[in-house]
Design an enzyme around this catalytic site. Structure first.
Site, PDB file in Angstrom:
ATOM      1  CE  LYS A   1      -3.370   2.912   0.592  1.00  0.00           C
ATOM      2  NZ  LYS A   1      -4.174   3.284  -0.598  1.00  0.00           N
ATOM      3  CB  SER A   2       0.607   4.624  -1.468  1.00  0.00           C
ATOM      4  OG  SER A   2       0.613   4.317  -2.834  1.00  0.00           O
TER       5      SER A   2
ATOM      6  CG  ASN B   1     -10.026   4.189  -4.263  1.00  0.00           C
ATOM      7  OD1 ASN B   1      -9.369   4.818  -3.429  1.00  0.00           O
ATOM      8  ND2 ASN B   1      -9.606   4.028  -5.517  1.00  0.00           N
TER       9      ASN B   1
ATOM     10  CG  LEU C   1      -2.226   8.065   0.681  1.00  0.00           C
ATOM     11  CD1 LEU C   1      -1.503   9.421   0.726  1.00  0.00           C
ATOM     12  CD2 LEU C   1      -1.215   6.944   0.580  1.00  0.00           C
TER      13      LEU C   1
ATOM     14  CB  CYS D   1      -2.689   9.583  -4.038  1.00  0.00           C
ATOM     15  SG  CYS D   1      -4.151   9.418  -2.978  1.00  0.00           S
TER      16      CYS D   1
ATOM     17  CE  LYS E   1      -0.916   2.920  -9.733  1.00  0.00           C
ATOM     18  NZ  LYS E   1      -1.290   1.938  -8.725  1.00  0.00           N
TER      19      LYS E   1
ATOM     20  N   GLY F   1      -4.895  -1.151 -15.173  1.00  0.00           N
ATOM     21  CA  GLY F   1      -6.132  -0.473 -15.564  1.00  0.00           C
ATOM     22  C   GLY F   1      -7.010  -1.385 -16.403  1.00  0.00           C
ATOM     23  N   GLY F   2      -8.089  -1.850 -15.799  1.00  0.00           N
ATOM     24  CA  GLY F   2      -9.092  -2.599 -16.552  1.00  0.00           C
ATOM     25  C   GLY F   2      -8.710  -4.018 -16.904  1.00  0.00           C
TER      26      GLY F   2
ATOM     27  CB  THR G   1     -11.295  -2.977 -10.217  1.00  0.00           C
ATOM     28  OG1 THR G   1     -11.024  -1.579 -10.101  1.00  0.00           O
ATOM     29  CG2 THR G   1     -12.780  -3.222 -10.012  1.00  0.00           C
TER      30      THR G   1
HETATM   31  O1  RRO Z   1      -5.463   5.669  -0.858  1.00  0.00           O
HETATM   32  C1  RRO Z   1      -6.108   6.106  -1.846  1.00  0.00           C
HETATM   33  O2  RRO Z   1      -7.147   6.753  -1.737  1.00  0.00           O
HETATM   34  C2  RRO Z   1      -5.646   5.885  -3.225  1.00  0.00           C
HETATM   35  C3  RRO Z   1      -4.339   6.050  -3.642  1.00  0.00           C
HETATM   36 BR1  RRO Z   1      -2.946   6.442  -2.470  1.00  0.00          BR
HETATM   37  C4  RRO Z   1      -4.013   5.915  -5.015  1.00  0.00           C
HETATM   38  O3  RRO Z   1      -2.869   6.077  -5.456  1.00  0.00           O
HETATM   39  N1  RRO Z   1      -5.026   5.641  -5.876  1.00  0.00           N
HETATM   40  C5  RRO Z   1      -6.288   5.461  -5.470  1.00  0.00           C
HETATM   41  O4  RRO Z   1      -7.163   5.197  -6.305  1.00  0.00           O
HETATM   42  N2  RRO Z   1      -6.591   5.592  -4.139  1.00  0.00           N
END
Ligand code: RRO
Length: 315
Positions: free
Chosen positions: A43-44, A68, A72, A127, A169, A252-253, A275
């Site tokens: 996760k970031s 979503n 973060l 993000c 990214k 993506g997709g 997804t």
């Molecule tokens: O955590 C998020 O809301 C989130 C991140 Br860091 C991201 O890079 N891409 C995303 O769709 N959600």
């Protein structure tokens, strides 16, 4: 099915998109233990741990459309590079970094570079969901400045160990001139990989029955993922693999082996699943891997290199 992304050799081209089932220690270990996952992505992470945005933060239609606004949620960068985690992961392990400030990003990158147990980092410039923090991938001047400073740190490390993978990214781009600008910035630095694309930022899903939005933060706006973003992702993979010297990771997709095939045809050396991983859980990797294998054997392709980037155009 082996492939190479930057400095990392993968036995399978499939990995998780950062954000999906990769926040906790258990989730990271489960990914590591999942057959045909070639690489584990965290996760970031931010400097400090974060709870993220108020729930509900995620919605999907059960088919392949998601939105979503997680904001973060993560355990803080120290967690992701602790021996407690790294000693348990046997596959290549990429830590996704999304510091809230330039200083935070540079501090985290510096610490990651000192850690010999991780394969590399994916600096998240895209993000869409932190209130008050625009996507840096859309601010070309800020992006260039950050990459200049990050690159200095990475260069120092590379003098002593060439194996660290420096990845980015990126958000989706929609204008040919933006592909040119972004690639000219990226080509100034020693960036090994780019992941195209993050979710399509600030979309809106409406439930006509209840006449409401489907997630809580930011009045319902959030990052869109799934089949609806595939053609945008393919264009980004294609154009940025043509214009940069980086290995591109497609995202993506991707719901089927055919989707993965299309990404690779456009130039992706590996692919991430977001997804559909969320919806189908860990079984998705083996299914899509086998579907891709079937397509390859039907077409007589023996390796990914036989068709990677070989999309035909009409003359
Ligand atoms: O955590 C998020 O809301 C989130 C991140 Br860091 C991201 O890079 N891409 C995303 O769709 N959600």
């Amino acid at each position: 099915m082996e492939t190479q992304i930057g400095n990392i050799h993968l036995l399978s081209p499939f990995m998780n998109a950062s954000g999906v089932y990769c926040k906790s220690k258990e989730q990271l270990i489960k990914l590591d233990n999942t057959q045909l996952v070639g690489c584990v992505v965290s996760k970031s992470c931010t400097f400090e741990p974060r709870d993220g945005n108020p729930e509900p933060i995620y919605w999907d239609d059960g088919s392949n459309l998601s939105i979503n606004s997680s904001g973060l949620p993560n355990m803080g960068y120290k967690f992701y590079i602790n021996k407690n985690i790294t000693s348990q992961i046997n596959k290549p392990y990429i830590v996704s970094v999304s510091g809230l400030t330039v200083k935070d990003n540079l501090t985290i990158i510096d610490e990651l570079l000192k850690n010999l147990d991780i394969s590399g980092l994916e600096l998240n410039l895209s993000c869409p969901n932190v209130i008050g923090k625009p996507q840096i991938g859309y601010d070309f001047e800020a992006m260039d400045k950050l990459l200049y400073q990050a690159n200095l740190l990475v260069q120092n490390r590379k003098l002593s160990d060439k194996k660290f993978n420096f990845g980015l990214k990126l958000p989706p781009y929609f204008d040919m001139s933006h592909f040119d600008i972004v690639s000219s910035i990226i080509n100034k630095y020693e960036i090994d990989t780019i992941t195209c694309i993050n979710s399509l930022g600030n979309g809106l899903v409406v439930d006509p029955k209840s006449e409401t939005v489907v997630i809580k933060p930011k009045g319902g706006f959030g990052g869109i993922g799934g089949s609806v973003v595939k053609q945008i992702a393919l264009a980004n993979v294609r154009r940025l693999s043509q214009l940069t010297k980086c290995d591109v990771i497609g995202c993506g997709g991707i719901k089927t082996g055919t989707d993965a095939f299309e990404h690779i045809l456009c130039g992706a050396k590996a692919v991430q699943i977001g997804t559909q991983f969320y919806i189908e859980k860990h079984e998705v990797f083996e299914r899509i891997y086998n579907e891709l294998l079937d397509i390859m054997s039907e077409k007589g392709y023996k390796s990914l290199n036989d068709f990677c980037g070989k999309l035909k155009v009409i003359n």
